[in-house]
Scaffold this motif. Structure first.
Motif, mmCIF file in Angstrom:
data_model
loop_
_atom_site.group_PDB
_atom_site.id
_atom_site.type_symbol
_atom_site.label_atom_id
_atom_site.label_comp_id
_atom_site.label_asym_id
_atom_site.label_seq_id
_atom_site.Cartn_x
_atom_site.Cartn_y
_atom_site.Cartn_z
ATOM 1 N N ASP A 28 0.952 -1.131 0.019
ATOM 2 C CA ASP A 28 -0.091 -0.017 0.040
ATOM 3 C C ASP A 28 0.805 1.211 -0.070
ATOM 4 O O ASP A 28 0.743 2.281 -0.661
ATOM 5 C CB ASP A 28 -0.895 -0.214 1.289
ATOM 6 N N ARG A 32 0.969 4.136 -3.130
ATOM 7 C CA ARG A 32 0.814 5.457 -2.552
ATOM 8 C C ARG A 32 1.969 6.360 -2.997
ATOM 9 O O ARG A 32 1.581 7.457 -3.892
ATOM 10 C CB ARG A 32 0.557 5.675 -1.191
ATOM 11 N N VAL A 110 -0.346 4.885 5.725
ATOM 12 C CA VAL A 110 -0.810 3.680 5.802
ATOM 13 C C VAL A 110 -1.081 3.230 7.342
ATOM 14 O O VAL A 110 -2.178 2.642 7.477
ATOM 15 C CB VAL A 110 0.093 2.680 4.909
#
Lengths: 143, 147
Positions: A28, A32, A110
């Protein structure tokens, strides 16, 4: 801004809670970073795709978090503990060190997103210092 | 002139309609003062900022957090000319408050993290990108009148 004993304890306590999700966190965070800071994609032109959540990103996110796990285990001497990784980044990968803080920011986003109750301001400051020191250890061999 | 996609416009409006400004503003400002303690230099009159608990419960910090967020709401309402909307605020921060503009980014990062914690799964990559672009424009506009 070196790590106090309190910082190290806070980092280890946070890591204990998030470690089992490390692969997901890595994937993640990397997704990003590639989207929010598109200039970072320049380091991955050799991948079949750089799409968020894609296979290449997942695999690499896992590898990166393996490095973070190593750093947590070597928290008392990051420079010595990350020597090989530093040589890799300095001589082969040659990632501009300015980028380390971009990934650090995304990792923290995150963690806030996945663990809002654990990523308290106190945990945040300790982790921010840790990731900054990790980046410094990683850039040790650059010049 | 900043170009906003339809997705970005909708996302920014959505985020600001969903978050509780009275929670997010204070949370972001106190996080900034805790994570980047040198930012406390601007708040000498705020009383006890001695540790994280004191900062998080300080009423002046909370009040000011709300002020900051209402400043951002101004930008949300004027997305097509944030530069002009923030001209006076920029002069204020430079000439009167003497804030090092590098600090704006620190607060923006803390705001991103607080909103990420609030929004959960809805704060995906694309939403984060839109939010950070908006904050970057706000920060850039706030820096503009510094000389």
């Amino acid at each position: 801004m070196s790590l106090t004993e309190k910082d190290k304890a806070a980092v280890k306590a946070l890591w204990a809670k998030v470690a089992k999700s490390a692969d997901a966190v890595g994937a993640d965070a990397l997704s990003r970073m590639l989207l929010v800071y598109p200039q970072t994609k320049t380091y991955f032109s050799h991948w079949p795709d750089r799409k968020p959540g894609g296979e290449s990103v997942k695999k690499h996110g896992k590898r990166v978090m393996g490095g973070v796990a190593l750093a947590v285990s070597k928290i008392d001497d990051l420079t010595a503990g990350l020597l090989e990784l530093s040589e890799l980044h300095a001589f082969q990968l040659r990632v501009d060190p300015g980028n380390f803080k971009l990934l650090a920011h995304c990792i923290q986003v995150v963690l806030a997103n996945m663990f809002p109750n654990d990523f308290t301001p106190e945990a945040h400051v300790a982790l921010d210092k840790f990731l900054a020191n990790l980046a410094l250890a990683l850039s040790e061999k650059y010049r | 002139m900043v170009e906003w996609t339809d997705f970005e416009r909708a996302t920014i409006q959505d985020i600001f309609s969903r978050i509780d400004a009275d929670i997010v503003g204070p949370a972001a400002l106190s996080r900034c003062l805790i994570v980047y303690p040198w930012t406390q230099r601007y708040f000498g009159s705020f009383g006890n900022l001695y540790n994280a608990a004191a900062i998080s419960s300080n009423p002046k910090v909370a009040a000011h957090g709300k002020v900051v967020l209402s400043g951002l709401q101004l930008a949300v309402n004027n997305m097509d000319d944030i530069k002009q909307t923030y001209a006076d605020l920029s002069v204020l921060h430079s000439e009167k408050l003497h804030v090092d503009p590098d600090n704006f980014k620190l607060l923006a990062d803390c705001l991103t993290i607080v909103v990420a914690a609030q929004m959960g799964a809805d704060f995906n990559c694309d939403v984060q990108a839109a939010f950070q672009k908006f904050l970057a424009v706000a920060v850039s506009s706030l820096r503009r009148q510094y000389h």
